[in-house]
Design an enzyme around this catalytic site. Structure first.
Site, PDB file in Angstrom:
ATOM      1  N   ARG A  73       0.853  -1.183   0.000  1.00  0.00           N
ATOM      2  CA  ARG A  73       0.000   0.000   0.000  1.00  0.00           C
ATOM      3  C   ARG A  73       0.895   1.241   0.000  1.00  0.00           C
ATOM      4  O   ARG A  73       2.007   1.210   0.544  1.00  0.00           O
ATOM      5  CB  ARG A  73      -0.895   0.038   1.247  1.00  0.00           C
ATOM      6  CG  ARG A  73      -2.094  -0.903   1.191  1.00  0.00           C
ATOM      7  CD  ARG A  73      -3.168  -0.443   0.206  1.00  0.00           C
ATOM      8  NE  ARG A  73      -4.351  -1.285   0.211  1.00  0.00           N
ATOM      9  CZ  ARG A  73      -4.603  -2.243  -0.693  1.00  0.00           C
ATOM     10  NH1 ARG A  73      -3.749  -2.491  -1.667  1.00  0.00           N
ATOM     11  NH2 ARG A  73      -5.717  -2.945  -0.620  1.00  0.00           N
ATOM     12  N   HIS A 110      -1.483   0.642  -9.692  1.00  0.00           N
ATOM     13  CA  HIS A 110      -2.234  -0.289  -8.822  1.00  0.00           C
ATOM     14  C   HIS A 110      -2.842  -1.439  -9.637  1.00  0.00           C
ATOM     15  O   HIS A 110      -4.060  -1.659  -9.590  1.00  0.00           O
ATOM     16  CB  HIS A 110      -3.335   0.453  -8.040  1.00  0.00           C
ATOM     17  CG  HIS A 110      -3.737  -0.287  -6.790  1.00  0.00           C
ATOM     18  ND1 HIS A 110      -4.077   0.353  -5.621  1.00  0.00           N
ATOM     19  CD2 HIS A 110      -3.851  -1.625  -6.529  1.00  0.00           C
ATOM     20  CE1 HIS A 110      -4.395  -0.549  -4.706  1.00  0.00           C
ATOM     21  NE2 HIS A 110      -4.265  -1.749  -5.234  1.00  0.00           N
TER      22      HIS A 110
HETATM   23  P1  NAP Z   1      -2.225 -11.461   4.527  1.00  0.00           P
HETATM   24  O1  NAP Z   1      -2.575 -12.838   4.084  1.00  0.00           O
HETATM   25  O2  NAP Z   1      -3.039 -10.827   5.591  1.00  0.00           O
HETATM   26  O3  NAP Z   1      -0.690 -11.494   4.963  1.00  0.00           O
HETATM   27  C1  NAP Z   1      -0.110 -10.458   5.661  1.00  0.00           C
HETATM   28  C2  NAP Z   1       1.301 -10.855   6.103  1.00  0.00           C
HETATM   29  O4  NAP Z   1       1.913  -9.703   6.695  1.00  0.00           O
HETATM   30  C3  NAP Z   1       1.287 -11.960   7.176  1.00  0.00           C
HETATM   31  O5  NAP Z   1       2.373 -12.828   6.972  1.00  0.00           O
HETATM   32  C4  NAP Z   1       1.488 -11.165   8.467  1.00  0.00           C
HETATM   33  O6  NAP Z   1       2.149 -11.855   9.499  1.00  0.00           O
HETATM   34  C5  NAP Z   1       2.383 -10.041   7.988  1.00  0.00           C
HETATM   35  N1  NAP Z   1       2.285  -8.886   8.894  1.00  0.00           N
HETATM   36  C6  NAP Z   1       1.208  -8.133   9.191  1.00  0.00           C
HETATM   37  N2  NAP Z   1       1.517  -7.185  10.073  1.00  0.00           N
HETATM   38  C7  NAP Z   1       2.811  -7.339  10.355  1.00  0.00           C
HETATM   39  C8  NAP Z   1       3.720  -6.657  11.207  1.00  0.00           C
HETATM   40  N3  NAP Z   1       3.342  -5.627  11.972  1.00  0.00           N
HETATM   41  N4  NAP Z   1       4.996  -7.086  11.252  1.00  0.00           N
HETATM   42  C9  NAP Z   1       5.398  -8.152  10.505  1.00  0.00           C
HETATM   43  N5  NAP Z   1       4.586  -8.831   9.675  1.00  0.00           N
HETATM   44  C10 NAP Z   1       3.315  -8.430   9.609  1.00  0.00           C
HETATM   45  O7  NAP Z   1      -2.257 -10.460   3.297  1.00  0.00           O
HETATM   46  P2  NAP Z   1      -2.160 -10.815   1.723  1.00  0.00           P
HETATM   47  O8  NAP Z   1      -3.435 -11.382   1.248  1.00  0.00           O
HETATM   48  O9  NAP Z   1      -0.905 -11.571   1.520  1.00  0.00           O
HETATM   49  O10 NAP Z   1      -2.026  -9.345   1.115  1.00  0.00           O
HETATM   50  C11 NAP Z   1      -1.004  -8.451   1.516  1.00  0.00           C
HETATM   51  C12 NAP Z   1      -1.304  -7.057   1.027  1.00  0.00           C
HETATM   52  O11 NAP Z   1      -1.055  -6.947  -0.380  1.00  0.00           O
HETATM   53  C13 NAP Z   1      -2.768  -6.607   1.128  1.00  0.00           C
HETATM   54  O12 NAP Z   1      -3.086  -6.223   2.447  1.00  0.00           O
HETATM   55  C14 NAP Z   1      -2.812  -5.440   0.161  1.00  0.00           C
HETATM   56  O13 NAP Z   1      -2.461  -4.258   0.821  1.00  0.00           O
HETATM   57  C15 NAP Z   1      -1.737  -5.791  -0.868  1.00  0.00           C
HETATM   58  N6  NAP Z   1      -2.306  -6.092  -2.194  1.00  0.00           N
HETATM   59  C16 NAP Z   1      -1.947  -5.309  -3.257  1.00  0.00           C
HETATM   60  C17 NAP Z   1      -2.425  -5.597  -4.521  1.00  0.00           C
HETATM   61  C18 NAP Z   1      -1.989  -4.783  -5.699  1.00  0.00           C
HETATM   62  O14 NAP Z   1      -2.429  -5.034  -6.821  1.00  0.00           O
HETATM   63  N7  NAP Z   1      -1.086  -3.845  -5.537  1.00  0.00           N
HETATM   64  C19 NAP Z   1      -3.292  -6.691  -4.722  1.00  0.00           C
HETATM   65  C20 NAP Z   1      -3.645  -7.455  -3.622  1.00  0.00           C
HETATM   66  C21 NAP Z   1      -3.141  -7.159  -2.358  1.00  0.00           C
HETATM   67  P3  NAP Z   1       1.547 -13.196  10.156  1.00  0.00           P
HETATM   68  O15 NAP Z   1       1.797 -14.272   9.135  1.00  0.00           O
HETATM   69  O16 NAP Z   1       2.333 -13.395  11.369  1.00  0.00           O
HETATM   70  O17 NAP Z   1       0.084 -12.920  10.378  1.00  0.00           O
HETATM   71  C1  GLV Z   2      -5.866  -4.761  -4.102  1.00  0.00           C
HETATM   72  O1  GLV Z   2      -5.110  -3.874  -3.895  1.00  0.00           O
HETATM   73  C2  GLV Z   2      -6.374  -5.645  -3.093  1.00  0.00           C
HETATM   74  O2  GLV Z   2      -6.139  -5.388  -1.906  1.00  0.00           O
HETATM   75  O3  GLV Z   2      -7.029  -6.645  -3.460  1.00  0.00           O
END
Ligand code: NAP
Ligand code: GLV
Length: 314
Positions: free
Chosen positions: A229, A277
């Site tokens: 983000r 994005h």
């Molecule tokens: P997720 O499954 O919730 O994974 C988040 C990871 O971050 C987990 O491993 C978590 O640790 C870790 N984390 C959270 N807070 C932390 C902290 N304070 N210190 C250290 N580690 C921390 O999320 P996801 O589905 O992988 O998605 C990640 C992010 O990608 C989304 O939230 C979104 O912002 C972004 N995204 C961007 C796009 C784009 O097109 N640009 C698309 C989709 C998503 P734990 O394993 O210990 O819980």
């Molecule tokens: C895109 O940024 C998502 O969080 O799915």
């Protein structure tokens, strides 16, 4: 059951798909069916980027299904009550795209494409580029969740040495990655990240995490990839790190203000690659199936996948 629907950018196809998959439900299109009839019967909503007033006067609302992986915008939504459950997408086709995006940035760094592009602009034949072996190009992935872990695994399968950092302890799925967690492990993680990929959720703990102090822990000339983000990054700190050579470049997909304002210094920076994005987009069919499965699971009294923990903020 009545479900209120608003997904920004949908031309009607996704809405139609939900109606086909949930024939026993009344799915109300917020765009075309206002004023709402019987709002007291609406118990759920399916949303992407809902307007500020979207959740007003919905006394029976219990669940919100996010058509996204990140839910920061919902957790800060001005009209969403604090006791409504938020359920998000897990992967939904995004992990593979994100891995491709991270690989693209990694190759840009490893093969010194930035330098070659600049030479091309000057019509110069610069062939003295260093051959950086894949096995010597160390990647660090911040976040080991639904996306981070798969991105890290795929990069590792490509032969890169990969470290992955999360809040709690995680196992390496391929047994080859270095899994680290917590603040104490951060210096070791950073020291091994020539390419740093941010796939953290946006929470109060991660806001501004990509800052001067973090950059100073990376090997000199490291490359940043941020599809997390925009608010993870302190923009001025990135510009300073590029100016000093501490970072050699960045691939950015997300920004504090989107669309990125026309006069933002990132646009014309020679060492910054910008994408709007689009690093990973949820695949329609998979996302609809996941949300429908979750709606049906909740109706059967089961736990849905992707239930957001409001305490931790993701
Ligand atoms: P997720 O499954 O919730 O994974 C988040 C990871 O971050 C987990 O491993 C978590 O640790 C870790 N984390 C959270 N807070 C932390 C902290 N304070 N210190 C250290 N580690 C921390 O999320 P996801 O589905 O992988 O998605 C990640 C992010 O990608 C989304 O939230 C979104 O912002 C972004 N995204 C961007 C796009 C784009 O097109 N640009 C698309 C989709 C998503 P734990 O394993 O210990 O819980
Ligand atoms: C895109 O940024 C998502 O969080 O799915």
């Amino acid at each position: 059951m009545s479900i209120l629907y608003y997904c920004k950018g949908d031309d009607g196809q996704v809405l139609q798909s939900f109606r086909q998959h949930l024939p026993g439900h009344r799915i109300i299109d917020w765009n075309s069916e206002r004023p709402l009839t019987a709002p007291e019967q609406i118990t759920a909503a399916i949303v992407w980027m809902p307007p500020d007033e979207f959740f007003e006067n919905l006394p029976a609302l219990k669940q919100v299904y996010a058509f996204s992986a990140g839910v920061d915008q919902l957790l800060q939504h001005p009209s969403l009550p604090k006791d409504v459950a938020i359920i998000r997408l897990l992967d939904a086709g995004m992990a593979l795209q994100m891995a491709e995006y991270a690989l693209y940035g990694t190759l840009h760094f490893q093969r010194q494409m930035g330098l070659l592009r600049k030479a091309q602009a000057r019509h110069e034949w610069v062939c003295e580029v260093k051959a950086n072996a894949t096995a010597d190009t160390r990647i660090g992935v911040l976040g080991a969740g639904a996306l981070g872990l798969q991105v890290a695994t795929r990069l590792s399968l490509n032969g890169y040495p990969v470290s992955c950092w999360s809040r709690s302890a995680r196992q390496s799925p391929d047994g080859r990655m270095t899994m680290l967690h917590g603040d104490e492990a951060m210096p070791e993680f950073l020291a091994n990240s020539q390419v740093l990929v941010c796939l953290l959720p946006m929470t109060e703990a991660t806001r501004g995490i990509l800052n001067q102090q973090l950059f100073s822990g990376l090997p000199r000339g490291a490359f940043l990839i941020n599809p997390g983000r925009g608010d993870h990054l302190v923009d001025d700190d990135l510009l300073s790190a590029l100016a000093s050579g501490q970072l050699s470049g960045a691939l950015l997909d997300v920004f504090s203000v989107e669309p990125l304002p026309e006069d933002h210094p990132f646009w014309d920076h020679p060492d910054i690659l910008i994408t709007p994005h689009v690093a990973a987009q949820s695949l329609e069919e998979e996302s609809v199936r996941q949300i429908v499965d979750n709606i049906e699971a909740i109706e059967r009294g089961k736990l849905p996948s992707g239930l957001v923990d409001r305490q931790s903020g993701y």
